[in-house]
Write a protein that holds these residues in place. Sequence first.
Motif, mmCIF file in Angstrom:
data_model
loop_
_atom_site.group_PDB
_atom_site.id
_atom_site.type_symbol
_atom_site.label_atom_id
_atom_site.label_comp_id
_atom_site.label_asym_id
_atom_site.label_seq_id
_atom_site.Cartn_x
_atom_site.Cartn_y
_atom_site.Cartn_z
ATOM 1 N N TYR A 1 30.602 44.975 60.382
ATOM 2 C CA TYR A 1 32.052 44.426 59.942
ATOM 3 C C TYR A 1 32.499 44.043 61.086
ATOM 4 O O TYR A 1 32.563 44.712 61.909
ATOM 5 N N ASN A 2 33.174 43.044 60.571
ATOM 6 C CA ASN A 2 34.426 42.699 61.908
ATOM 7 C C ASN A 2 35.400 42.353 60.585
ATOM 8 O O ASN A 2 35.795 41.447 59.759
ATOM 9 N N LYS A 3 36.618 43.508 61.312
ATOM 10 C CA LYS A 3 37.950 43.795 60.733
ATOM 11 C C LYS A 3 38.854 42.170 60.935
ATOM 12 O O LYS A 3 39.715 42.058 59.182
ATOM 13 N N GLU A 4 38.651 42.043 61.804
ATOM 14 C CA GLU A 4 39.969 40.753 61.807
ATOM 15 C C GLU A 4 39.183 40.076 60.871
ATOM 16 O O GLU A 4 40.124 38.947 60.335
ATOM 17 N N GLN A 5 37.926 39.597 60.726
ATOM 18 C CA GLN A 5 38.015 38.090 59.184
ATOM 19 C C GLN A 5 38.015 38.371 59.212
ATOM 20 O O GLN A 5 37.237 38.079 57.659
ATOM 21 N N ASP A 6 37.389 39.737 58.770
ATOM 22 C CA ASP A 6 36.698 40.014 57.087
ATOM 23 C C ASP A 6 35.391 39.474 56.809
ATOM 24 O O ASP A 6 34.968 38.803 54.885
ATOM 25 N N GLY B 1 37.611 37.218 49.008
ATOM 26 C CA GLY B 1 38.728 38.104 49.230
ATOM 27 C C GLY B 1 38.898 38.810 48.099
ATOM 28 O O GLY B 1 40.458 39.345 47.676
ATOM 29 N N ASN B 2 38.132 38.347 46.231
ATOM 30 C CA ASN B 2 38.072 38.924 45.352
ATOM 31 C C ASN B 2 37.770 39.855 45.074
ATOM 32 O O ASN B 2 37.148 40.892 45.705
ATOM 33 N N TRP B 3 39.088 41.133 44.311
ATOM 34 C CA TRP B 3 38.638 43.010 44.327
ATOM 35 C C TRP B 3 37.940 42.719 42.817
ATOM 36 O O TRP B 3 38.102 42.145 41.441
ATOM 37 N N TYR B 4 36.350 43.683 42.436
ATOM 38 C CA TYR B 4 36.047 43.695 41.301
ATOM 39 C C TYR B 4 36.029 45.187 41.262
ATOM 40 O O TYR B 4 35.650 45.744 42.177
ATOM 41 N N ASN B 5 36.245 45.852 39.928
ATOM 42 C CA ASN B 5 36.546 47.416 39.495
ATOM 43 C C ASN B 5 34.212 47.409 39.132
ATOM 44 O O ASN B 5 34.111 46.529 38.206
ATOM 45 N N LYS B 6 34.391 48.333 39.980
ATOM 46 C CA LYS B 6 32.831 49.266 39.547
ATOM 47 C C LYS B 6 33.634 50.475 38.887
ATOM 48 O O LYS B 6 34.366 50.806 38.473
ATOM 49 N N ARG B 7 32.382 51.129 38.829
ATOM 50 C CA ARG B 7 32.329 52.024 37.719
ATOM 51 C C ARG B 7 32.762 53.141 38.936
ATOM 52 O O ARG B 7 33.807 53.989 37.839
ATOM 53 N N VAL B 8 33.330 52.913 40.247
ATOM 54 C CA VAL B 8 33.985 54.689 40.302
ATOM 55 C C VAL B 8 35.006 53.515 41.616
ATOM 56 O O VAL B 8 36.387 53.866 41.288
ATOM 57 N N TYR B 9 35.236 52.893 42.227
ATOM 58 C CA TYR B 9 36.017 51.680 43.554
ATOM 59 C C TYR B 9 36.166 50.363 42.771
ATOM 60 O O TYR B 9 34.979 50.442 42.851
ATOM 61 N N ARG B 10 36.589 50.057 43.400
ATOM 62 C CA ARG B 10 37.288 48.438 43.251
ATOM 63 C C ARG B 10 35.939 47.925 44.794
ATOM 64 O O ARG B 10 36.356 48.494 46.098
ATOM 65 N N VAL B 11 35.765 46.569 44.895
ATOM 66 C CA VAL B 11 34.948 46.351 45.541
ATOM 67 C C VAL B 11 34.919 45.111 46.231
ATOM 68 O O VAL B 11 35.552 44.264 45.147
#
Length: 515
Positions: A330-335, A349-359
Amino acid sequence: MSYIQGFNRKQAVLIPETIEQLIAENNPVRFIDAFVNSLAVVDFGFKDIRLNKNGRPPFHPKDLLKLYIYGYLNKIRSSRGLEKECKRNVELMWLIKGLVPDHNTISNFRRDNPKAIKKVFRATVNIAKNLDLIGGVLLAGDGTKLRAQNSKKNNYNQKKIDRHLAYIETKLAEYCKALETADGDKKKVLKTKIAKQNKHKAQYKAIEKQLIETGEKQVSTSDPESRQLVIRGVVTEVCYNVQSTVDEKHKIPIDYEVTNNNDKQAMTAMVENAIEIVGNNSFDAVFDKGYYTAEQIHKSQKLGVTTHVCIPNPASNAPDKAYNVSEFSYNKEQDTYSCPAGQTLKTNGNWYNKRVYRVKQYKTKNCKVCPVKDSCTKAKYQRIIERHEFAEALEINKQNIAKNPEIYAQRQSIVEHPFGTIKRQWGFDHIMTKKSIKHAAADVGFIFIAYNLKRIINSIGIDQLMKLTILFWLKKLTVNLLMILKKLFEQTKKLKLYFIEYLIPKSKTKEIAYF
């Protein structure tokens, strides 16, 4: 051949020994006495254990506390066993001055005071801190299962209830069919069997109703709050899960909590309590893979603690292990993510709601033409990597373990030390009380009080402890005397002012100015 002879039991003794003379100066029972006497039990919230409010006065909580601590230190936890020892044990006669509480009184004291007992445990931790037995540099947490007063037979889930009901229906059909051709005594026997099966059916239906109404996955009938938990592998037991945090310096537990859940959600609370107890957040916290939960690790790191939580073996999620998620960087600077084949996976860049966490999801169109696609994924079009919101905390934890592997290597020798002593050497592998988790907590509280006092005695030595105890009492006496003198001085000062202002005429005040 001559032998050493005992005394004549029938011979009169002119100068009998006192109980005080029978107890050696370095007997640990004297430390128990000094420890309990030093506690402000009035502030601990012990309940009045008087059975009849109109009867005789109750026993002092300190006496029952001394009795229990002595009992647990000597592997006696039963209230009836403690009552018996009060009548024949010279050390106990000295410790509680010949008192013989009834076993119901003894049992009720433990049952009714789980919170106060925990405060006594905290007092043992404070003593260890004052004696510099707690380092507060490296702490290890873990849970151990103690069997509840509830057999597996009296623990039910829906699957088990369905199995019993199916068996009952089969037997009822069998008995009803036989009843059609039966006569005389045989018919009477069959009716009795049918009634018995219907009674059992009603009991299982009542338990099933309780499961539905409470939303619980299982019900225990003897100890309602105990749960069937995994002990190791596939072995299960109806038990409580005792969480404990242990300091590395002298293997002294600084905190405990009785639960009926697994370890997954216990870590943050243990770390928060540890920070409060040791007075800093700069320590390393070590836990096994049972505590490997991203959110819990994230919250602990936010508290300033350096986490070392064992990383479970990753499940193979690719046809070829060389293309598992752990092999993607994983490259943190470039995501972005880079795959082993050299491709870059990007996110929208979108967050998706999963069973436990957002991903967030990371992917690349080059998957379709990648020559190693079949080794990387079974998906029809492309490989998708999901990164949840607490992924950074897991990466920090992974780096902590990689940088200092020797820290995690100490985990077992720290936290398993008390559990080994308590369960194997002392035989305290089960809970004595039943009916609620609060009652279980009282029993566990006395176990940890006894363990801590034993560790303190072994670490400092009973002779040195008694010297420190004497110094403590002298210091306390000096402080009390100073307080009394201060109050006397203040009262004397008030008397002087009263004498000058009211009892002596104002015209003569100057004549007694020297007073």
